[in-house]
Every structure is written in C-alpha cells, then in structure tokens.
Design a protein around this motif. Structure first.
Motif, mmCIF file in Angstrom:
data_model
loop_
_atom_site.group_PDB
_atom_site.id
_atom_site.type_symbol
_atom_site.label_atom_id
_atom_site.label_comp_id
_atom_site.label_asym_id
_atom_site.label_seq_id
_atom_site.Cartn_x
_atom_site.Cartn_y
_atom_site.Cartn_z
ATOM 1 N N ARG A 221 0.832 -1.202 0.000
ATOM 2 C CA ARG A 221 0.000 0.000 0.000
ATOM 3 C C ARG A 221 0.866 1.252 0.000
ATOM 4 N N GLY A 222 1.907 1.271 0.837
ATOM 5 C CA GLY A 222 2.781 2.431 0.878
ATOM 6 C C GLY A 222 3.490 2.685 -0.441
ATOM 7 N N ASP A 223 3.941 1.617 -1.096
ATOM 8 C CA ASP A 223 4.608 1.783 -2.395
ATOM 9 C C ASP A 223 3.635 2.242 -3.470
ATOM 10 N N ILE A 224 2.408 1.740 -3.417
ATOM 11 C CA ILE A 224 1.426 2.119 -4.441
ATOM 12 C C ILE A 224 0.977 3.563 -4.260
ATOM 13 N N LEU A 225 0.926 4.042 -3.028
ATOM 14 C CA LEU A 225 0.576 5.441 -2.810
ATOM 15 C C LEU A 225 1.577 6.374 -3.502
ATOM 16 N N LYS A 226 2.836 5.948 -3.586
ATOM 17 C CA LYS A 226 3.842 6.744 -4.300
ATOM 18 C C LYS A 226 3.770 6.518 -5.800
ATOM 19 N N THR A 227 3.555 5.260 -6.199
ATOM 20 C CA THR A 227 3.576 4.927 -7.626
ATOM 21 C C THR A 227 2.400 5.540 -8.379
ATOM 22 N N ARG A 228 1.243 5.585 -7.762
ATOM 23 C CA ARG A 228 0.056 6.066 -8.476
ATOM 24 C C ARG A 228 0.126 7.560 -8.789
ATOM 25 N N GLN A 229 1.062 8.280 -8.165
ATOM 26 C CA GLN A 229 1.207 9.714 -8.422
ATOM 27 C C GLN A 229 2.182 10.017 -9.571
ATOM 28 N N LEU A 230 2.799 8.973 -10.143
ATOM 29 C CA LEU A 230 3.801 9.192 -11.182
ATOM 30 C C LEU A 230 3.153 9.510 -12.520
ATOM 31 N N GLU A 231 3.941 10.066 -13.437
ATOM 32 C CA GLU A 231 3.406 10.586 -14.696
ATOM 33 C C GLU A 231 2.831 9.503 -15.588
ATOM 34 N N TYR A 232 3.476 8.346 -15.644
ATOM 35 C CA TYR A 232 2.981 7.328 -16.577
ATOM 36 C C TYR A 232 1.622 6.780 -16.161
ATOM 37 N N HIS A 250 0.511 -1.265 -14.614
ATOM 38 C CA HIS A 250 1.348 -0.096 -14.371
ATOM 39 C C HIS A 250 1.712 0.102 -12.900
ATOM 40 N N VAL A 251 0.753 -0.073 -12.009
ATOM 41 C CA VAL A 251 0.987 0.275 -10.610
ATOM 42 C C VAL A 251 1.668 -0.860 -9.842
ATOM 43 N N VAL A 252 1.039 -2.044 -9.833
ATOM 44 C CA VAL A 252 1.575 -3.154 -9.034
ATOM 45 C C VAL A 252 2.958 -3.605 -9.506
ATOM 46 N N PRO A 253 3.189 -3.833 -10.820
ATOM 47 C CA PRO A 253 4.526 -4.299 -11.225
ATOM 48 C C PRO A 253 5.655 -3.360 -10.824
ATOM 49 N N ASN A 254 5.373 -2.074 -10.683
ATOM 50 C CA ASN A 254 6.407 -1.116 -10.297
ATOM 51 C C ASN A 254 6.450 -0.857 -8.797
ATOM 52 N N SER A 255 5.736 -1.682 -8.027
ATOM 53 C CA SER A 255 5.709 -1.502 -6.572
ATOM 54 C C SER A 255 6.071 -2.787 -5.826
ATOM 55 N N LEU A 256 6.651 -3.762 -6.541
ATOM 56 C CA LEU A 256 6.859 -5.077 -5.954
ATOM 57 C C LEU A 256 8.243 -5.288 -5.354
ATOM 58 N N THR A 257 9.159 -4.359 -5.544
ATOM 59 C CA THR A 257 10.539 -4.598 -5.124
ATOM 60 C C THR A 257 10.644 -4.889 -3.633
ATOM 61 N N THR A 258 10.064 -4.038 -2.823
ATOM 62 C CA THR A 258 10.184 -4.190 -1.367
ATOM 63 C C THR A 258 9.452 -5.419 -0.874
ATOM 64 N N VAL A 259 8.222 -5.611 -1.349
ATOM 65 C CA VAL A 259 7.415 -6.720 -0.839
ATOM 66 C C VAL A 259 7.984 -8.057 -1.304
ATOM 67 N N PHE A 260 8.582 -8.089 -2.485
ATOM 68 C CA PHE A 260 9.189 -9.330 -2.960
ATOM 69 C C PHE A 260 10.389 -9.707 -2.106
ATOM 70 N N THR A 261 11.185 -8.725 -1.722
ATOM 71 C CA THR A 261 12.325 -8.995 -0.851
ATOM 72 C C THR A 261 11.864 -9.496 0.512
ATOM 73 N N LEU A 262 10.801 -8.899 1.042
ATOM 74 C CA LEU A 262 10.254 -9.356 2.321
ATOM 75 C C LEU A 262 9.756 -10.798 2.230
#
Length: 340
Positions: A221-232, A250-262
């Motif tokens: 959720r925290g990553d998506i709150l940042k990603t959804r504000q981006l230009e693309y 667009h949103v989920v694939p660019n927000s998976l880095t942190t959660v995948f590591t966890l």
C-alpha cells in the motif's frame, strides 16, 4: 518469386535474456558473496528435498505404497521418479528403527543407515532429509498465498484510497493488535478441534495465512501510494485505461521490489513457526518428517551424552533460516537503486 528480407537488429540492442543477466541489480547480486552463499545453501536444500528418496531410502509402508520389494529398487527409474515427484504420505513417516525411547548413537544402530542416531526409536537422518521437503513445501505455499493476498488487498487499498483504504487499514490494525503466534495458535486450535486426528497441513496453512498477509498489504500500500502519483499512471488514465488495467499493468509491477524482498526473507521464518507449533503439540502427528518434531523429541533428552538429538535438527533449521536471510538481504540491496 519475391525475396524475403530480414530487418537487421538495431545497433546496440541486446537480447532480452542478455539484458537481464547484465542488469545492474543482477551484477550487484553476483558480486555479493554472502548472497551467493545463501543461494548455494538454498540450492543444496532444494536438491536434498528432490533426491530425498535416494538419500534416505524408503522403508516399511513407503516401500509397499511405491510397489517396491527392497530398498535398492529405488535406484530404478520408474520407482525413483515416482518417489521424487509423487511420494505417498507414508514416505513422510520417519523410519522407526526400534521402540526404545532412549536415544541411540549411530555406532549402536545396526542393520540400518542412521548416521545421526535415533530418538524415540526414529531415525534422525531420515526425518531431517524428508523434513526438508516439508519445510520447503510449507514455506513456499504459505508465503505464496500470503504474498498474493497482501498484494491484492494492499493494491486495492492504496490505489482507491478514501473509505476503502480506511476500512482495510483499520482491519489490519486489528490483526496487528494480536500477537501473531497467539492468533495462529487460536485459529489452529479451533480448526483442529473440529477435525481431531486429521491432516494438519490445511489448518496450519490457513491459520498462518490469516495472520501473515497483513504485513505485505501494509508495505505494498505504501509503495502504491507513491507509484500512483507518477506521470505514466496519469498518462494511462488520460488514455482511458481502466482501473484494473492500471493496477495490473502499471501500478503493481512497479511496486513489488520491497514486498518481494520481504517474501524471500519470510521463507526463512515459516519452518521456525511450524516447528514452534509442533513443539506446542499443534503441528504434525508424532513421527512425521518435520524438523519441529525432532526438536520436540529432544526436549526430554537435553544431556551432554545425547547432544546429537538436538544438534543436528538445530543445524538444519539454522542453516535453512540463515540461507534465506543472506539471500534476501543481498536481493534487497541489489534491488534498491539508492545502493547501486
């Protein structure tokens, strides 16, 4: 006859597979000796789980269910493949050498291969090797389900916001208010009471998934709150993309880095949690090849003379957890653009 001409590749364009192997993240991961050491240990555990029937050969009812008459037949392809990929449930029962409760060192065990000795009459080596299958199976199933639930719920919460986000976050706060182990034990006790003596695999997976998805949902959720504000994302919305397409493409694939590591780090903790449940008497039945069972057996024999009863299961659990932690830490550093 018309000739067919091929379009030359653009200069400097690398094949997709090559660009993946030469990416900055993977280059940094390859230069991390601790991460590579963790990956190597993980691969060893994977090979041990795959070839468990060849390392700790089946006995008793497992031989019968595999249609074998002797242990040496396990090296025949038709029996080996079935044991590796479709092993009957009886194969996960630890080999019982005797009915003596007192542990026996390897030097006193006759007519069977038990290099780690026995406890409660069970072959420790057999339980550890086949228990590797149980540890990997439970880890990947539980983490896979909790990760999928966390990404789904966290994506909905972060993308839509408003009352949807508020409702989901308050529910997550309720889950956080309860200690995870206490909540897991409570749910598992209720499920086991409704089906006493049944296979505990399903109830254990269900109870641990109920208590495990909230952490992933909070992070995504925290990553998506940042990603959804981006230009693309704004561009996709301006072009008329539907919410589901924007979330999935667009949103989920660019927000998976942190959660995948966890998730990789969480793979190390699942066997510890399952072992704790077995230690409390809520795990698998007595004699099942699971590392927590062996730790529970060792509880009555904590003496210097019986060091092997606790030492070998503890080594397996520590190495398993250490391997995923080392690899997870290296993966986190490699995927973090700030550390490149």
């Amino acid at each position: 006859m018309a000739s067919v001409t091929s379009t030359p590749a653009a200069p400097g364009a690398a094949p997709r597979g090559r660009s993946f192997w030469t990416s900055p993240a993977l280059r940094k991961l390859r230069r991390n000796p601790l991460a590579l050491s963790g990956l190597f240990i993980i691969l060893l555990f994977g090979l041990m789980a795959l070839f468990a029937p060849l390392i700790a050969r089946p006995t008793g009812n497992c031989l019968r269910d595999l249609g074998m008459e002797s242990q040496n037949q396990i090296f025949q392809p038709q029996f080996a493949l079935r044991a590796m990929f479709m092993a009957p449930d009886e194969c996960y029962k630890m080999e019982r050498v005797s009915f003596a409760q007192e542990p026996a060192p390897a030097s006193t065990v006759k007519d069977t291969f038990a290099p780690f000795g026995t406890v409660n009459g069970y072959n420790i080596f057999y339980g550890l090797v086949w228990g590797t299958r149980t540890a990997l199976k439970m880890s990947f199933i539980i983490v896979g389900i909790t990760l999928a639930l966390g990404i789904l719920i966290g994506a909905i919460s972060g993308f839509y916001g408003g009352w949807v986000d508020n409702l989901i976050q308050r529910f997550i706060d309720v889950i956080y208010a309860l200690p995870p182990l206490v909540l897991t034990v409570t749910i598992l006790t209720i499920l086991r009471a409704k089906n006493p003596g049944g296979d505990p695999t399903g109830p254990i997976i269900f109870a641990m998934c109920i208590t495990g998805w909230a952490g992933y949902a909070k992070v995504i959720r925290g990553d998506i709150l940042k990603t959804r504000q981006l230009e693309y994302v704004d561009a996709a919305r301006a072009l008329g993309a539907r919410d589901l397409r924007m979330i999935l493409r667009h949103v989920v694939p660019n927000s998976l880095t942190t959660v995948f590591t966890l998730a990789v780090l969480a793979l190390a903790t699942v066997p510890l949690s399952v072992a704790a449940l077995s230690f409390l008497g809520l795990g698998f039945e007595s004699g099942y090849s699971e590392w927590g069972q062996l730790i529970d057996f060792a509880r009555a024999w904590l003496k210097p003379d019986y060091w092997y009863v606790l030492a070998f299961p503890a080594i397996f659990i520590v190495l398993f957890s250490l391997a995923f932690n080392l690899f997870g830490d290296g993966l986190r550093d490699a995927l973090d653009p700030k550390t490149r």
